[in-house]
Write an enzyme that holds these catalytic residues in place. Structure first.
Site, PDB file in Angstrom:
ATOM      1  N   SER A   1      -6.956   1.027  -5.310  1.00  0.00           N
ATOM      2  CA  SER A   1      -6.816   1.005  -3.844  1.00  0.00           C
ATOM      3  C   SER A   1      -7.051   2.402  -3.314  1.00  0.00           C
ATOM      4  CB  SER A   1      -5.409   0.545  -3.422  1.00  0.00           C
ATOM      5  OG  SER A   1      -4.496   1.612  -3.570  1.00  0.00           O
TER       6      SER A   1
ATOM      7  N   ARG B   1      -6.043  -8.953  -3.353  1.00  0.00           N
ATOM      8  CA  ARG B   1      -6.548  -7.721  -3.961  1.00  0.00           C
ATOM      9  C   ARG B   1      -7.724  -8.004  -4.882  1.00  0.00           C
ATOM     10  NH1 ARG B   1      -1.239  -4.143  -5.223  1.00  0.00           N
ATOM     11  NH2 ARG B   1      -0.051  -4.791  -3.422  1.00  0.00           N
TER      12      ARG B   1
ATOM     13  N   LYS C   1      -3.743   9.583  -4.941  1.00  0.00           N
ATOM     14  CA  LYS C   1      -2.907  10.149  -6.008  1.00  0.00           C
ATOM     15  C   LYS C   1      -3.786  10.758  -7.097  1.00  0.00           C
ATOM     16  CE  LYS C   1       1.193   8.677  -4.540  1.00  0.00           C
ATOM     17  NZ  LYS C   1       2.337   9.539  -4.260  1.00  0.00           N
TER      18      LYS C   1
ATOM     19  N   THR D   1       1.460   7.840  -9.611  1.00  0.00           N
ATOM     20  CA  THR D   1       1.781   6.436  -9.889  1.00  0.00           C
ATOM     21  C   THR D   1       1.029   5.969 -11.136  1.00  0.00           C
ATOM     22  OG1 THR D   1       0.984   4.253  -9.174  1.00  0.00           O
ATOM     23  CG2 THR D   1       0.326   6.090  -7.837  1.00  0.00           C
TER      24      THR D   1
ATOM     25  N   LEU E   1       9.651  10.980   9.345  1.00  0.00           N
ATOM     26  CA  LEU E   1      10.181   9.650   9.696  1.00  0.00           C
ATOM     27  C   LEU E   1       9.072   8.613   9.917  1.00  0.00           C
ATOM     28  CD1 LEU E   1      13.015  10.811  12.133  1.00  0.00           C
ATOM     29  CD2 LEU E   1      13.045  10.684   9.633  1.00  0.00           C
TER      30      LEU E   1
ATOM     31  N   TYR F   1      -5.026   4.027  -1.456  1.00  0.00           N
ATOM     32  CA  TYR F   1      -3.778   4.777  -1.678  1.00  0.00           C
ATOM     33  C   TYR F   1      -3.755   5.379  -3.083  1.00  0.00           C
ATOM     34  CZ  TYR F   1       0.844   5.023  -3.808  1.00  0.00           C
ATOM     35  OH  TYR F   1       1.915   5.398  -4.573  1.00  0.00           O
ATOM     36  N   HIS F   2      -4.052   4.537  -4.093  1.00  0.00           N
ATOM     37  CA  HIS F   2      -3.993   5.057  -5.462  1.00  0.00           C
ATOM     38  C   HIS F   2      -5.021   6.168  -5.670  1.00  0.00           C
ATOM     39  CE1 HIS F   2      -1.837   1.166  -6.104  1.00  0.00           C
ATOM     40  NE2 HIS F   2      -1.105   1.934  -6.863  1.00  0.00           N
TER      41      HIS F   2
ATOM     42  N   ARG G   1      10.227  -7.924  -3.111  1.00  0.00           N
ATOM     43  CA  ARG G   1       9.786  -9.071  -2.299  1.00  0.00           C
ATOM     44  C   ARG G   1      10.291 -10.387  -2.894  1.00  0.00           C
ATOM     45  NH1 ARG G   1       4.496  -9.571  -2.875  1.00  0.00           N
ATOM     46  NH2 ARG G   1       4.056  -7.481  -3.634  1.00  0.00           N
TER      47      ARG G   1
END
Ligand code: NAD
Length: 397
Positions: A179, A327, A185, A144, A33, A181-182, A241
């Site tokens: 990034s 970015r 992956k 991704t 969660l 995050y990427h 968005r």
């Protein structure tokens, strides 16, 4: 089929659980969660009102006549993962339980390290537990399209043939993510490839494009089944968005020149593709299959024009105002990724991006008041190069 979904409380996990139950599969899920907490940290909330997890599970049973076997907990805890696999003995594990936001991972060192630990450790735990307890299960892992970056050549589905100094080989296509995050992956992809080569696991690594939209058929128009829909700068994907901005009359805000091109697909199509992948595992043990999963590529500014035009047809006038790009990324570039393998498995896109945007705007109209409350969280403040001082809510290293 027995399918275990990590991240079952998330944007994709929750509708996927319903879709699979409707197709007659037995579904279990793990979730800590965390997404609910991360969005609150960004000063936002799901635009769609979603039930708490206990109520979700009660409704799941009511709708499907079967329990969703839920394990509350963190996939970074190896014992928990091992026990879940041993108890449920899945035929397939769909691993969605990761931190999915590029901006969130770029806030500061704490968030970058947290993202790496959360995402890479969780995947490693699953790989080891599958090796030791369920080596024949199929791991479906969400990667991704951002793993590839934006090279100035066509992007294949994972591997490409290369000739170098007179010798030939078939190798993983280079990854140049943009990034932290990427990057997680990309590291996952290397670890998963290793697990297939060395341990003989069978895995599908899905290079997914940007998902948007509110609907899938299995949700039946029942508001208790709604999946979350985030609009903040970190967890709201770009079309989501723009649609949220349109329904509250706020200018749509492409970053920089706005000519970043990406692959997109609707929530409904993402779930369709994942069901196809689960029901059609690779043929042989040890296979590492990579699929590029998206429907259409679009220039971000063109998407803003589509949302603006669709909103206008619905009587809402909104401006488009580019904002400084937070970015570091190419704002105009070549982009031509392959995406044939899912079509070969039977993927048939249900709507065009334009049609799906209309439905999303219609759905969000009902939740305009909730979106207004998140207004301050929509525009970007997280920058790729500057550190923004803030306390660390995710603890130390
Ligand atoms: N939504 C998209 O546009 C998109 C595009 C490409 C790839 N993906 C990938 O698909 C996956 C699912 O995406 P989503 O949009 O549903 O994200 P999401 O954040 O809504 O869902 C992820 C879920 O996993 C849970 N989770 C995260 N870390 C966990 C951990 N350590 N232990 C247990 N639970 C954990 C979160 O609480 C959340 O409910 C992610 O891996 C994401 O990177 C998503």
């Amino acid at each position: 089929m027995r399918v275990l979904i990590t991240g079952v409380d998330g944007y994709l996990g929750w509708p996927l659980a319903h879709a699979l139950a409707r197709r007659g599969h037995l579904v279990a899920g793990i979730d800590a969660l965390l997404r609910r907490e991360w969005v609150a940290e960004m000063g936002s909330q799901s635009a769609t009102p979603i039930l708490d997890i206990d109520s979700r599970l009660t409704v799941f049973r009511e709708v499907h006549g079967e329990d969703l076997r839920f394990v509350p907990g963190n996939v970074c805890n190896y014992d928990l993962v091992e026990e879940a696999i041993r108890d449920f003995m899945p035929d397939c594990v769909v691993h969605l339980g990761q931190m999915p936001s590029a901006p969130y991972s770029m806030i500061d060192a704490h968030h970058a390290v947290f993202t790496h630990q959360n995402n890479i450790v969780g995947t490693l735990n699953l790989l080891f537990a599958l090796r030791d307890l369920a080596p024949n299960a199929h791991l479906v892992k969400l990667g991704t399209m951002g793993e590839y970056g934006t090279p100035n050549i066509d992007i294949p589905e994972g591997f490409f043939d290369i000739e170098y100094r007179g010798r030939r080989d078939r190798l993983p296509f280079p990854r140049q993510p943009n990034s932290m995050y990427h990057l997680t992956k990309v590291h996952d992809s290397a670890n998963i490839h290793f697990a297939c080569r060395v341990w003989g696991l069978t895995c599908t690594d899905v290079m997914q494009g940007v998902v948007f939209g509110t609907r899938i058929d299995a949700l039946n128009g029942d508001d208790r089944l709604l999946t979350r829909f985030d609009v903040d700068q970190a967890f709201g994907t770009v079309i989501n968005r723009f649609c949220a901005q349109a329904v509250i009359g706020m200018a749509l805000s492409p970053y920089g020149r706005g000519h970043q091109r990406r692959g997109f697909l609707s929530l409904r199509d993402s779930i369709q593709c994942l069901a196809l992948i689960i029901e059609n595992p690779p043929d042989g043990a040890g296979e590492y299959r990579i699929l590029n999963q998206f429907h259409e590529t679009f220039d971000v500014y063109d998407l803003a024009l589509v949302v603006q035009g669709t909103a206008r047809d619905m009587g809402i006038d909104v401006e488009i105002k580019t904002v400084e790009n937070p970015r570091i990324e190419a704002e105009r570039h070549y982009y031509n990724p392959d995406h044939q393998k899912l079509f070969d498995l039977g993927y048939r896109p249900t709507r065009t991006v334009r049609e799906e945007i209309r439905e999303t705007l219609e759905d969000l109209g009902r939740f305009a008041e909730r979106i207004r409350l998140c207004r301050g969280a929509i525009l970007p403040s997280i920058r790729w190069r500057e550190r923004k001082p803030r306390p660390s809510p995710v603890g130390g290293f």
